[in-house]
Structures are given as C-alpha cells and as structure tokens.
Enzyme design. Sequence first.
Site: not given
Length: 265
Positions: A142, A150, A159, A185
């Site tokens: 993770d 973000n 992305d 993620d």
Amino acid sequence: MLLCILMLGVVGYLDYLTTYEISVAILYLLPVFVATVSTGLRGGLVTSLACSASRTITDILSGEVVSSAFSLYSNFFITFLVFASFAWLLCELHETYLEEARASRTDELTGIANRKHFYEAATLELDRCRRFGKPLNLLIVDADNFKTLNDTRGHLTGDKALQVIAQTIVKNVRSIDLVARLGGDEFAVLLPEIGPEETRTVADKIHNMVLRAMRENGWPLTCSVGAVSCQDHSASLETILHKADMAMYESKRTGKDRITEDNSC
C-alpha cells in the site's frame, strides 16, 4: 489444422454422395469455423478457399450442368465470398470476446490483474497448496501518503504514480507470480512455490525498489507491506487475505515505510 482438413474431406465426400439435388453446402462452415477460431482470419480464409474449391469440384463430379466457364467461376467466387465473410465476422466476434474477457480481468489504469482476477487465481493457488502441502504466500503493498500526493499534485500525477508502482512490482517478481491492484493504492502479490524466508526476501526487494522509483520521480511516497506465508490449509482465502491486510496496516500504524510479517497461520 489437421482437424479442419479431416472435416473438409468428410463434408466434401458427403457433398459428392448427396449430389446437387440435396445441398449440404452449409456444412462447409464447420471447418471454416474451426480454422478461424483456432488459427485466426488467415486460416479461416485459406479454409474458405479450400471449401469453395471442394464445393465446385463436387458439383462438377456429381454431374451438375453449367452453361459456361464464367458460370463455374462465378459460383466459385460467390461461394468463397460467403465463406470468407463468415470467417471475417467470426474472427471479429472472437476478438471482441477475447478483448472483453481480458478487460474483465485487467485493471484499466495499471494494466495488471484486477481484484476479480486475483481472487480467482488465489483461490486456485490455495486449492493447489492444500493438495501438495505448500504454504500460500501473499503480499499486500500500500502506498503511504498517496492522498497527499493526489491533493497537492493532482490526480494525473497520482495515476502515474500508481502505474509506476505496479510496473515496479511486476519487474521485481517472477513470471509465475501474480501482481494485482485490489483498489485505490493497494496492490497484492501472489507468490507460489516459496516459503516464509523467500517471501520476506521478495517483500524487501519490492519495498526497496518502489522507494527508489518514487525518489527517481520526485514523489514523496513510501510503501507499507504486509506479508503472509500461511501453512494452515484449513484457513479460508478471506482469512489469509485479512491477515495480510492487517499486517500491512500494522506497518502503517508503527510508522509506515516498513514490512510486517504474519506467519501465525
């Protein structure tokens, strides 16, 4: 292709036996179908040509009267056109089906396996581990601080980071290992045919290589990893995944950017 030749021979022989009074022309679609599905459009077109030739030859041998060579060639061409059109349409449908099947098992953003594909593969691997007495090895990876990336640099950067993480993991495992994006993620890695020590080695390698990739791109991300090597064959897949997930969350709880193992099962 041998099956197609055999089918063509059988259909051609039936066509000859039944003469022009009983048409079995539709049966020629069978070898065209098999050739197209098994070898693609080129094989379908070649078989269509062979079927058209067989159809024309059996018409001549069975005594069908044609007024001219032009009629004979026209019938051959029309027959080929019908068979070839069938092959082309079948090929398009087959490709569409395969593409849809691939899409249903692939994560659109990263190009690796999606959650559905991972669960299917992990279920089969667990069954195999039970049969041969092998441990089931899983990693949950993770990204740390992904939401911050973000929010500060935009979703396009986020992305791109996910794509880089996915490809970094893929490049640092074996071809028989399965890497999947479970969502957001979070990634999972299925590691067949190894034990706890090797699982930890792979986890260390993935952790280090992901950190390097993040630094090279100037992204302030690390990763937390949960590792499980389960030898309790009575445990369900959901239980094993939960343990890997909890191990990953323990990595986050104790400071992130680390690996936590849970080999209690």
